[in-house]
Scaffold this motif. Sequence first.
Motif, PDB file in Angstrom:
ATOM      1  N   GLY A 145       0.643  -1.076  -0.015  1.00  0.00           N
ATOM      2  CA  GLY A 145      -0.050   0.089   0.087  1.00  0.00           C
ATOM      3  C   GLY A 145       0.774   1.175  -0.016  1.00  0.00           C
ATOM      4  N   VAL A 146       0.124   2.189   0.057  1.00  0.00           N
ATOM      5  CA  VAL A 146       0.913   3.527  -0.044  1.00  0.00           C
ATOM      6  C   VAL A 146       1.417   3.904   1.494  1.00  0.00           C
ATOM      7  CG1 VAL A 146      -0.362   4.789  -2.035  1.00  0.00           C
ATOM      8  CG2 VAL A 146      -1.414   4.951   0.112  1.00  0.00           C
ATOM      9  N   LEU A 159      -0.494  -0.322  16.789  1.00  0.00           N
ATOM     10  CA  LEU A 159       0.499  -1.307  16.599  1.00  0.00           C
ATOM     11  C   LEU A 159       1.752  -0.438  16.379  1.00  0.00           C
ATOM     12  CD1 LEU A 159      -1.418  -3.951  14.552  1.00  0.00           C
ATOM     13  CD2 LEU A 159      -0.769  -4.188  17.157  1.00  0.00           C
ATOM     14  N   GLY A 160       2.037   0.626  16.549  1.00  0.00           N
ATOM     15  CA  GLY A 160       2.983   1.507  16.132  1.00  0.00           C
ATOM     16  C   GLY A 160       4.280   0.992  16.597  1.00  0.00           C
ATOM     17  N   GLU A 161       4.311   0.357  17.586  1.00  0.00           N
ATOM     18  CA  GLU A 161       5.591  -0.181  18.259  1.00  0.00           C
ATOM     19  C   GLU A 161       5.562  -1.590  18.260  1.00  0.00           C
ATOM     20  OE1 GLU A 161       7.789   2.113  18.879  1.00  0.00           O
ATOM     21  OE2 GLU A 161       6.374   3.646  18.586  1.00  0.00           O
ATOM     22  N   ALA A 162       4.738  -2.171  17.625  1.00  0.00           N
ATOM     23  CA  ALA A 162       4.699  -3.798  17.647  1.00  0.00           C
ATOM     24  C   ALA A 162       5.651  -4.625  17.185  1.00  0.00           C
ATOM     25  CB  ALA A 162       3.264  -4.029  17.217  1.00  0.00           C
ATOM     26  N   PHE A 163       6.499  -4.082  16.042  1.00  0.00           N
ATOM     27  CA  PHE A 163       7.103  -4.586  15.096  1.00  0.00           C
ATOM     28  C   PHE A 163       8.690  -4.020  15.193  1.00  0.00           C
ATOM     29  CE2 PHE A 163       3.047  -4.648  13.583  1.00  0.00           C
ATOM     30  CZ  PHE A 163       2.856  -5.974  13.338  1.00  0.00           C
ATOM     31  N   SER A 164       9.621  -4.929  14.897  1.00  0.00           N
ATOM     32  CA  SER A 164      11.057  -4.813  15.068  1.00  0.00           C
ATOM     33  C   SER A 164      11.394  -4.133  13.803  1.00  0.00           C
ATOM     34  CB  SER A 164      11.882  -6.148  15.110  1.00  0.00           C
ATOM     35  OG  SER A 164      11.601  -6.501  16.243  1.00  0.00           O
ATOM     36  N   LEU A 165      10.493  -4.425  12.577  1.00  0.00           N
ATOM     37  CA  LEU A 165      10.609  -3.862  11.260  1.00  0.00           C
ATOM     38  C   LEU A 165       9.374  -3.875  10.482  1.00  0.00           C
ATOM     39  CD1 LEU A 165      12.923  -2.863   8.945  1.00  0.00           C
ATOM     40  CD2 LEU A 165      12.800  -5.300   8.233  1.00  0.00           C
ATOM     41  N   VAL A 166       9.071  -2.602   9.917  1.00  0.00           N
ATOM     42  CA  VAL A 166       8.128  -2.409   9.167  1.00  0.00           C
ATOM     43  C   VAL A 166       8.427  -2.151   7.689  1.00  0.00           C
ATOM     44  CG1 VAL A 166       5.750  -0.919   8.657  1.00  0.00           C
ATOM     45  CG2 VAL A 166       6.597  -1.422  11.224  1.00  0.00           C
ATOM     46  N   LEU A 167       7.722  -2.995   6.754  1.00  0.00           N
ATOM     47  CA  LEU A 167       8.187  -2.802   5.241  1.00  0.00           C
ATOM     48  C   LEU A 167       6.871  -2.412   4.603  1.00  0.00           C
ATOM     49  CD1 LEU A 167      10.607  -5.843   4.778  1.00  0.00           C
ATOM     50  CD2 LEU A 167      11.443  -3.264   4.993  1.00  0.00           C
ATOM     51  N   ILE A 168       6.814  -1.562   4.144  1.00  0.00           N
ATOM     52  CA  ILE A 168       5.562  -0.931   3.073  1.00  0.00           C
ATOM     53  C   ILE A 168       5.978  -0.818   1.797  1.00  0.00           C
ATOM     54  CG2 ILE A 168       3.856   0.725   2.893  1.00  0.00           C
ATOM     55  CD1 ILE A 168       4.249   1.486   5.787  1.00  0.00           C
ATOM     56  N   SER A 169       5.273  -1.530   0.960  1.00  0.00           N
ATOM     57  CA  SER A 169       5.598  -1.679  -0.395  1.00  0.00           C
ATOM     58  C   SER A 169       5.699  -0.195  -1.017  1.00  0.00           C
ATOM     59  CB  SER A 169       4.442  -2.657  -1.148  1.00  0.00           C
ATOM     60  OG  SER A 169       3.107  -1.831  -1.153  1.00  0.00           O
ATOM     61  N   GLY A 170       4.881   0.705  -0.546  1.00  0.00           N
ATOM     62  CA  GLY A 170       5.188   1.883  -1.343  1.00  0.00           C
ATOM     63  C   GLY A 170       6.239   2.672  -0.919  1.00  0.00           C
ATOM     64  N   GLU A 171       6.883   2.325   0.152  1.00  0.00           N
ATOM     65  CA  GLU A 171       8.193   2.729   0.759  1.00  0.00           C
ATOM     66  C   GLU A 171       9.217   2.141  -0.032  1.00  0.00           C
ATOM     67  OE1 GLU A 171       6.701   4.637   5.093  1.00  0.00           O
ATOM     68  OE2 GLU A 171       8.036   2.489   4.761  1.00  0.00           O
ATOM     69  N   VAL A 172       9.429   0.886  -0.246  1.00  0.00           N
ATOM     70  CA  VAL A 172      10.549   0.134  -0.598  1.00  0.00           C
ATOM     71  C   VAL A 172      10.428   0.009  -2.196  1.00  0.00           C
ATOM     72  CG1 VAL A 172      10.723  -0.784   1.409  1.00  0.00           C
ATOM     73  CG2 VAL A 172       9.726  -1.909  -0.272  1.00  0.00           C
ATOM     74  N   GLY A 173       9.424   0.262  -2.720  1.00  0.00           N
ATOM     75  CA  GLY A 173       9.295   0.112  -4.104  1.00  0.00           C
ATOM     76  C   GLY A 173       8.916  -1.350  -4.608  1.00  0.00           C
ATOM     77  N   LEU A 174       8.748  -2.160  -3.714  1.00  0.00           N
ATOM     78  CA  LEU A 174       8.398  -3.635  -4.257  1.00  0.00           C
ATOM     79  C   LEU A 174       7.114  -4.080  -3.445  1.00  0.00           C
ATOM     80  CD1 LEU A 174      11.885  -5.144  -3.878  1.00  0.00           C
ATOM     81  CD2 LEU A 174      10.810  -4.415  -5.941  1.00  0.00           C
ATOM     82  N   GLY A 175       6.211  -4.533  -4.040  1.00  0.00           N
ATOM     83  CA  GLY A 175       5.177  -5.266  -3.342  1.00  0.00           C
ATOM     84  C   GLY A 175       5.100  -6.863  -3.450  1.00  0.00           C
ATOM     85  N   LYS A 176       4.343  -7.274  -2.524  1.00  0.00           N
ATOM     86  CA  LYS A 176       3.963  -8.894  -2.330  1.00  0.00           C
ATOM     87  C   LYS A 176       3.262  -9.066  -3.601  1.00  0.00           C
ATOM     88  CE  LYS A 176       1.920  -8.120   1.686  1.00  0.00           C
ATOM     89  NZ  LYS A 176       1.103  -8.310   2.983  1.00  0.00           N
ATOM     90  N   PRO A 177       3.658 -10.079  -4.413  1.00  0.00           N
ATOM     91  CA  PRO A 177       4.372 -11.218  -3.795  1.00  0.00           C
ATOM     92  C   PRO A 177       5.792 -11.315  -4.297  1.00  0.00           C
ATOM     93  CG  PRO A 177       3.177 -11.830  -5.808  1.00  0.00           C
ATOM     94  CD  PRO A 177       2.816 -10.469  -5.595  1.00  0.00           C
ATOM     95  N   ASP A 178       6.401 -10.126  -4.683  1.00  0.00           N
ATOM     96  CA  ASP A 178       7.795 -10.107  -5.069  1.00  0.00           C
ATOM     97  C   ASP A 178       8.581 -10.658  -3.981  1.00  0.00           C
ATOM     98  OD1 ASP A 178      10.560  -9.362  -5.659  1.00  0.00           O
ATOM     99  OD2 ASP A 178       9.569  -7.802  -7.016  1.00  0.00           O
ATOM    100  N   PRO A 179       9.405 -11.795  -4.168  1.00  0.00           N
ATOM    101  CA  PRO A 179      10.137 -12.334  -3.249  1.00  0.00           C
ATOM    102  C   PRO A 179      11.342 -11.540  -2.697  1.00  0.00           C
ATOM    103  CG  PRO A 179      10.560 -13.516  -5.451  1.00  0.00           C
ATOM    104  CD  PRO A 179       9.468 -12.645  -5.500  1.00  0.00           C
ATOM    105  N   ARG A 180      11.779 -10.331  -3.452  1.00  0.00           N
ATOM    106  CA  ARG A 180      12.658  -9.513  -2.836  1.00  0.00           C
ATOM    107  C   ARG A 180      12.211  -8.798  -1.546  1.00  0.00           C
ATOM    108  NH1 ARG A 180      14.061  -6.449  -8.006  1.00  0.00           N
ATOM    109  NH2 ARG A 180      11.748  -6.439  -8.321  1.00  0.00           N
ATOM    110  N   LEU A 181      10.989  -8.636  -1.567  1.00  0.00           N
ATOM    111  CA  LEU A 181      10.308  -7.850  -0.388  1.00  0.00           C
ATOM    112  C   LEU A 181      10.518  -8.994   1.024  1.00  0.00           C
ATOM    113  CD1 LEU A 181       8.932  -5.340   0.846  1.00  0.00           C
ATOM    114  CD2 LEU A 181       6.832  -6.648   0.280  1.00  0.00           C
ATOM    115  N   PHE A 182      10.207 -10.026   0.785  1.00  0.00           N
ATOM    116  CA  PHE A 182      10.327 -11.121   1.867  1.00  0.00           C
ATOM    117  C   PHE A 182      11.820 -11.409   2.115  1.00  0.00           C
ATOM    118  CE2 PHE A 182       6.436 -11.772  -0.342  1.00  0.00           C
ATOM    119  CZ  PHE A 182       5.634 -12.147   0.510  1.00  0.00           C
ATOM    120  N   ARG A 183      12.591 -11.403   1.348  1.00  0.00           N
ATOM    121  CA  ARG A 183      13.963 -11.571   1.687  1.00  0.00           C
ATOM    122  C   ARG A 183      14.704 -10.368   2.326  1.00  0.00           C
ATOM    123  NH1 ARG A 183      14.660 -13.825  -4.344  1.00  0.00           N
ATOM    124  NH2 ARG A 183      13.953 -16.019  -4.028  1.00  0.00           N
ATOM    125  N   MET A 184      14.141  -9.061   2.059  1.00  0.00           N
ATOM    126  CA  MET A 184      14.792  -7.887   2.766  1.00  0.00           C
ATOM    127  C   MET A 184      14.366  -8.128   4.286  1.00  0.00           C
ATOM    128  SD  MET A 184      13.004  -4.356   0.949  1.00  0.00           S
ATOM    129  CE  MET A 184      13.632  -4.203  -0.716  1.00  0.00           C
TER     130      MET A 184
END
Length: 249
Positions: A145-146, A159-184
């Motif tokens: 998402g955006v 949930l702002g503090e619930a995660f050690s890392l937050v990966l949002i497709s619109g920030e990294v330029g890759l969206g699921k199901p691209d496996p590169r996002l998971f590998r990050m």
Amino acid sequence: MKLWLLDLDDTLLMDHQVSEEVLNHLGQEVGVEGLPQEVRKKAEGFFQEAPFYPWAERIGHSALEALWARYSTPGLESLAEWAWPFRERVFREALQEIGGPAERARELAEAFFAERRRYPLFPEVPGFLEALRAKGSILVLLTNGVPDLQREKLFGAGLGEAFSLVLISGEVGLGKPDPRLFRMALCAFGVGPEEAVMVGDNPERDVQGALLAGLRAVWVDRGHRSKDPRYPAHLEVQDLREALALLEV
């Protein structure tokens, strides 16, 4: 499992149900039935005409989200300008289709934009996350998402503090199901795919992406997506607590 990748919409956070409730309420206010279905249909059709549609499809930003995203992320100014004519058109043509007052289209578009800002979690989510943390699991949010809308949902749901890392497709330029996002996520914590699991409600994006990246996959059946035999999950659940069995794997 050492690393847990978690989807947001309709996995942790109620999304589909809230949109349906708000649209049904608006339909009742103007005396029509079938507004949710017609708004979805019109939004999806008109969204595909947008010049940025290929980008939206790549990052998993949906037509219905376009009805209430603020597009306040730097770089999305053109989307903010595009959005209100799109929203008004969606509601106007949806109302015309079901015999409603089309002259109230802008009013309903503004009402949906305002009233849709609700972020209820599924009941089992707090206990589920606490159980994972108690076992020392690393929690990563992997959401399409955006950026501004997904972060609004995240913090709105508490949930702002619930995660050690937050990966949002619109920030990294890759969206699921691209496996590169998971590998990050794997690379960020030095975890191998055999030690990680993806939990999500979307077979095509969550389950397929996990399988492509070599992770275990848990499909959460929330009742509004069909099982996809092309992407068989390792585990199918209706309640996230059922996935806790993987803690010992």
